[in-house]
Design an enzyme around this catalytic site. Sequence first.
Site, PDB file in Angstrom:
ATOM      1  N   HIS A 136     -57.447 -47.848  79.890  1.00 49.26           N
ATOM      2  CA  HIS A 136     -56.449 -46.573  79.445  1.00 49.26           C
ATOM      3  C   HIS A 136     -55.409 -46.575  80.193  1.00 49.26           C
ATOM      4  CE1 HIS A 136     -58.756 -45.173  76.427  1.00 49.26           C
ATOM      5  NE2 HIS A 136     -60.235 -45.538  76.477  1.00 49.26           N
ATOM      6  N   HIS A 157     -61.817 -52.538  77.542  1.00 50.91           N
ATOM      7  CA  HIS A 157     -60.464 -51.854  78.043  1.00 50.91           C
ATOM      8  C   HIS A 157     -59.987 -50.916  78.834  1.00 50.91           C
ATOM      9  CE1 HIS A 157     -62.814 -49.277  74.964  1.00 50.91           C
ATOM     10  NE2 HIS A 157     -62.524 -48.073  75.547  1.00 50.91           N
ATOM     11  N   ASN A 198     -61.561 -46.154  82.647  1.00 55.07           N
ATOM     12  CA  ASN A 198     -62.510 -46.840  81.711  1.00 55.07           C
ATOM     13  C   ASN A 198     -63.582 -46.287  81.380  1.00 55.07           C
ATOM     14  OD1 ASN A 198     -64.469 -48.924  82.539  1.00 55.07           O
ATOM     15  ND2 ASN A 198     -63.513 -49.683  81.283  1.00 55.07           N
ATOM     16  N   ASP A 203     -52.844 -46.594  72.465  1.00 55.12           N
ATOM     17  CA  ASP A 203     -53.691 -46.451  71.820  1.00 55.12           C
ATOM     18  C   ASP A 203     -53.328 -45.658  70.704  1.00 55.12           C
ATOM     19  OD1 ASP A 203     -56.073 -43.721  71.423  1.00 55.12           O
ATOM     20  OD2 ASP A 203     -57.204 -45.322  72.796  1.00 55.12           O
ATOM     21  N   ILE A 204     -54.023 -45.468  69.378  1.00 58.90           N
ATOM     22  CA  ILE A 204     -54.862 -44.941  68.125  1.00 58.90           C
ATOM     23  C   ILE A 204     -54.184 -43.084  68.552  1.00 58.90           C
ATOM     24  CG2 ILE A 204     -56.390 -44.455  67.636  1.00 58.90           C
ATOM     25  CD1 ILE A 204     -52.887 -46.067  65.351  1.00 58.90           C
ATOM     26  N   GLN A 255     -68.122 -45.021  76.160  1.00 55.82           N
ATOM     27  CA  GLN A 255     -67.347 -46.036  75.619  1.00 55.82           C
ATOM     28  C   GLN A 255     -67.277 -46.314  73.649  1.00 55.82           C
ATOM     29  OE1 GLN A 255     -67.973 -50.050  77.281  1.00 55.82           O
ATOM     30  NE2 GLN A 255     -66.598 -50.939  76.107  1.00 55.82           N
TER      31      GLN A 255
HETATM   32  P1  5GP Z   1     -63.671 -45.246  74.747  1.00 59.60           P
HETATM   33  O1  5GP Z   1     -64.187 -44.558  74.556  1.00 59.60           O
HETATM   34  O2  5GP Z   1     -63.837 -46.707  73.832  1.00 59.60           O
HETATM   35  O3  5GP Z   1     -63.083 -45.680  76.252  1.00 59.60           O
HETATM   36  O4  5GP Z   1     -62.089 -45.755  74.644  1.00 59.60           O
HETATM   37  C1  5GP Z   1     -61.397 -46.267  72.481  1.00 59.60           C
HETATM   38  C2  5GP Z   1     -60.097 -46.074  72.026  1.00 59.60           C
HETATM   39  O5  5GP Z   1     -60.015 -47.276  71.542  1.00 59.60           O
HETATM   40  C3  5GP Z   1     -59.755 -43.920  72.130  1.00 59.60           C
HETATM   41  O6  5GP Z   1     -59.437 -44.145  72.301  1.00 59.60           O
HETATM   42  C4  5GP Z   1     -59.834 -44.676  70.183  1.00 59.60           C
HETATM   43  O7  5GP Z   1     -58.842 -43.517  70.204  1.00 59.60           O
HETATM   44  C5  5GP Z   1     -59.034 -46.356  70.834  1.00 59.60           C
HETATM   45  N1  5GP Z   1     -59.299 -46.564  69.310  1.00 59.60           N
HETATM   46  C6  5GP Z   1     -59.974 -46.902  68.302  1.00 59.60           C
HETATM   47  N2  5GP Z   1     -59.919 -47.480  67.210  1.00 59.60           N
HETATM   48  C7  5GP Z   1     -58.932 -48.366  67.616  1.00 59.60           C
HETATM   49  C8  5GP Z   1     -57.568 -48.972  66.607  1.00 59.60           C
HETATM   50  O8  5GP Z   1     -58.352 -49.437  65.537  1.00 59.60           O
HETATM   51  N3  5GP Z   1     -56.251 -48.626  67.046  1.00 59.60           N
HETATM   52  C9  5GP Z   1     -55.818 -48.563  67.841  1.00 59.60           C
HETATM   53  N4  5GP Z   1     -54.332 -48.855  68.650  1.00 59.60           N
HETATM   54  N5  5GP Z   1     -56.964 -47.959  69.161  1.00 59.60           N
HETATM   55  C10 5GP Z   1     -57.906 -47.340  68.301  1.00 59.60           C
END
Ligand code: 5GP
Length: 139
Positions: free
Chosen positions: A99, A97, A84, A29-30, A91
Amino acid sequence: MDCIFCKIVNGDIPAYKVYENDKVLGFLDISQTTKGHTLLIPKKHVANLYELSSEDASEIFSVVPMVANALKKAFKPIGLNLVNNTEKPLQTVNHFHIHLLPRYSSDSLQIGFANYADSLTKEDYLEVTDAIVSAIKKT
Ligand code: 5GP
Ligand code: ZN
């Protein structure tokens, strides 16, 4: 489709890949909320948990213990959270995805569960149980 994670799967944008098989991709995760923070995704675009088939779920969850053990071995965390987020606003990326979040004594994350057991009656529990059981019967 304008999906960041599909672009990572297709190689259109880069990612730090840690694991890959036919169906599943794991990458950093970035945000690196904690050291080793890893995402596991199905290579096929699936919007969220509600859309995940049993087969997709089997594929992705079958690699979770292996990646978790690798994180444990690599970073010796005090523990690990699986997270998740399903649907907006939780989300933020609309491609399912999981985590994997290694936890460290020094991290400042507050991931915990409140306990309301003292304020609930048996009827309260039964009402919630019945709602879920009848919803499952309708699936
Ligand atoms: P969510 O909030 O949907 O559960 O998590 C999405 C995750 O994707 C975030 O933790 C965010 O840091 C990660 N993310 C968003 N864009 C990118 C990207 O371009 N590359 C990577 N490696 N992670 C990303
Ligand atoms: Zn996608």
